[in-house]
Design an enzyme around this catalytic site. Structure first.
Site, PDB file in Angstrom:
ATOM      1  N   LYS A  13       3.095 -17.257   1.941  1.00  9.79           N
ATOM      2  CA  LYS A  13       3.551 -18.586   2.356  1.00  9.79           C
ATOM      3  C   LYS A  13       2.972 -19.685   1.474  1.00  9.79           C
ATOM      4  CE  LYS A  13       2.156 -18.459   6.647  1.00  9.79           C
ATOM      5  NZ  LYS A  13       1.620 -17.110   6.899  1.00  9.79           N
ATOM      6  N   ARG A  88       3.479 -21.831  15.763  1.00  5.80           N
ATOM      7  CA  ARG A  88       3.149 -20.416  15.853  1.00  5.80           C
ATOM      8  C   ARG A  88       3.322 -19.874  17.261  1.00  5.80           C
ATOM      9  NH1 ARG A  88      -0.640 -20.095  11.247  1.00  5.80           N
ATOM     10  NH2 ARG A  88      -1.434 -18.003  11.019  1.00  5.80           N
ATOM     11  N   ARG A 127      -6.785  -9.492  -1.516  1.00  9.47           N
ATOM     12  CA  ARG A 127      -7.244 -10.884  -1.507  1.00  9.47           C
ATOM     13  C   ARG A 127      -8.686 -10.952  -1.004  1.00  9.47           C
ATOM     14  NH1 ARG A 127      -3.888 -15.221   1.922  1.00  9.47           N
ATOM     15  NH2 ARG A 127      -5.128 -14.496   3.657  1.00  9.47           N
ATOM     16  N   ARG A 133     -12.093 -14.348   1.779  1.00  5.69           N
ATOM     17  CA  ARG A 133     -11.794 -15.211   2.933  1.00  5.69           C
ATOM     18  C   ARG A 133     -12.323 -14.532   4.191  1.00  5.69           C
ATOM     19  NH1 ARG A 133      -5.751 -17.520   4.282  1.00  5.69           N
ATOM     20  NH2 ARG A 133      -6.059 -16.770   6.419  1.00  5.69           N
ATOM     21  N   ARG A 144      -4.540 -10.483  13.401  1.00  4.54           N
ATOM     22  CA  ARG A 144      -3.633 -11.563  12.966  1.00  4.54           C
ATOM     23  C   ARG A 144      -2.189 -11.063  12.937  1.00  4.54           C
ATOM     24  NH1 ARG A 144      -6.553 -12.483   7.726  1.00  4.54           N
ATOM     25  NH2 ARG A 144      -4.832 -13.813   7.072  1.00  4.54           N
TER      26      ARG A 144
HETATM   27  P1  ADP Z   1      -2.519 -16.408   7.982  1.00  2.35           P
HETATM   28  O1  ADP Z   1      -1.049 -16.728   8.107  1.00  2.35           O
HETATM   29  O2  ADP Z   1      -2.900 -15.807   6.670  1.00  2.35           O
HETATM   30  O3  ADP Z   1      -3.056 -15.591   9.137  1.00  2.35           O
HETATM   31  P2  ADP Z   1      -3.391 -19.272   8.153  1.00  2.35           P
HETATM   32  O4  ADP Z   1      -4.129 -19.741   6.979  1.00  2.35           O
HETATM   33  O5  ADP Z   1      -2.033 -19.838   8.392  1.00  2.35           O
HETATM   34  O6  ADP Z   1      -3.394 -17.703   8.036  1.00  2.35           O
HETATM   35  O7  ADP Z   1      -4.262 -19.505   9.489  1.00  2.35           O
HETATM   36  C1  ADP Z   1      -5.573 -19.033   9.600  1.00  2.35           C
HETATM   37  C2  ADP Z   1      -6.045 -19.114  11.054  1.00  2.35           C
HETATM   38  O8  ADP Z   1      -6.012 -20.486  11.495  1.00  2.35           O
HETATM   39  C3  ADP Z   1      -5.191 -18.367  12.065  1.00  2.35           C
HETATM   40  O9  ADP Z   1      -5.528 -17.010  12.176  1.00  2.35           O
HETATM   41  C4  ADP Z   1      -5.504 -19.153  13.355  1.00  2.35           C
HETATM   42  O10 ADP Z   1      -6.756 -18.795  13.893  1.00  2.35           O
HETATM   43  C5  ADP Z   1      -5.620 -20.583  12.858  1.00  2.35           C
HETATM   44  N1  ADP Z   1      -4.321 -21.299  12.940  1.00  2.35           N
HETATM   45  C6  ADP Z   1      -3.629 -21.824  11.886  1.00  2.35           C
HETATM   46  N2  ADP Z   1      -2.492 -22.409  12.307  1.00  2.35           N
HETATM   47  C7  ADP Z   1      -2.458 -22.240  13.657  1.00  2.35           C
HETATM   48  C8  ADP Z   1      -1.521 -22.606  14.679  1.00  2.35           C
HETATM   49  N3  ADP Z   1      -0.385 -23.271  14.387  1.00  2.35           N
HETATM   50  N4  ADP Z   1      -1.803 -22.255  15.957  1.00  2.35           N
HETATM   51  C9  ADP Z   1      -2.931 -21.597  16.267  1.00  2.35           C
HETATM   52  N5  ADP Z   1      -3.844 -21.221  15.371  1.00  2.35           N
HETATM   53  C10 ADP Z   1      -3.620 -21.532  14.066  1.00  2.35           C
END
Ligand code: ADP
Length: 192
Positions: A13, A88, A127, A133, A144
């Site tokens: 993404k 989400r 990664r 990370r 996740r």
């Molecule tokens: P990825 O898609 O690689 O899991 P992101 O960088 O989008 O990771 O998000 C990392 C973390 O941040 C998520 O696992 C969650 O804990 C939190 N997070 C990000 N966006 C949201 C959201 N819209 N609602 C709830 N938690 C979120």
């Protein structure tokens, strides 16, 4: 142009978001990036979010929504945006509808990257090796991916029902996927 980019963890993404924001001159709003910045700066918000992120759980809607509402209210988001990592959950979809409608706007399109789970796992472990990370460990990645299936796929389904979802094959090299993503965005723009 108001777009949402969906995709499971590891779908690419962030990389593809860069191509879209460049093409449409819109702001890239990644809730994951914003939370990571808050965690890095040890703000109150970062401290609240960190435990959830470390486990691969979703940060509670109330916390996310306060932050997003604030971000979307900034002047640079007035004429368009690309949302990455938000919404989400179904509650987040509904809250976003409210925000967008209140401002007299509408969403132009939703793009979803599709990548096979085995491929996702191998990209994320790679990664982890390169960037370290905190949430790229095998157990947290599994959580996740599970949260994506249980919470986010129903949210994506809402946009499919509305007829604004564009699925894109996220496998192949970055430039190929980028061409597909830009084609999907162009189709969304035409249809809206
Ligand atoms: P990825 O898609 O690689 O899991 P992101 O960088 O989008 O990771 O998000 C990392 C973390 O941040 C998520 O696992 C969650 O804990 C939190 N997070 C990000 N966006 C949201 C959201 N819209 N609602 C709830 N938690 C979120």
């Amino acid at each position: 142009m108001r777009l949402i980019l969906f995709g499971p963890p590891g779908a690419g993404k962030g990389t593809q978001a860069a191509a879209l924001v460049d093409r449409y001159s819109i702001v890239h709003i990644s809730t994951g990036d914003i939370f990571r910045e808050h965690v890095g700066n040890a703000t109150a918000l970062g401290l609240q979010a960190k435990a959830y992120m470390d486990r691969g759980d979703l940060v509670p809607d109330r916390i996310v929504l306060d932050m997003v509402e604030d971000r979307l209210g900034k002047p640079d988001a007035r004429d368009g945006f690309l949302l990455d990592g938000f919404p989400r959950t179904l509650a987040q979809v509904e809250a976003l509808d409210d925000i967008v409608e209140r401002n007299g706007h509408r969403l132009d399109g939703v793009i979803r990257l599709l990548v096979d789970e085995e491929e996702l796992l191998s990209r994320l472990l790679q990664r982890a090796h390169e960037q370290g990370r905190a949430d790229d460990t095998r157990e947290v990645i599994a959580n996740r991916l599970a949260r994506y299936r249980s919470e986010t796929e129903p949210a994506v389904a809402r946009y499919r029902q509305r007829g604004i979802l564009h699925d894109v094959d996220g496998e192949g090299d970055v430039a190929q996927v980028r061409d597909r993503v830009l084609a999907a965005a162009a189709a969304a723009e035409q249809a809206s």
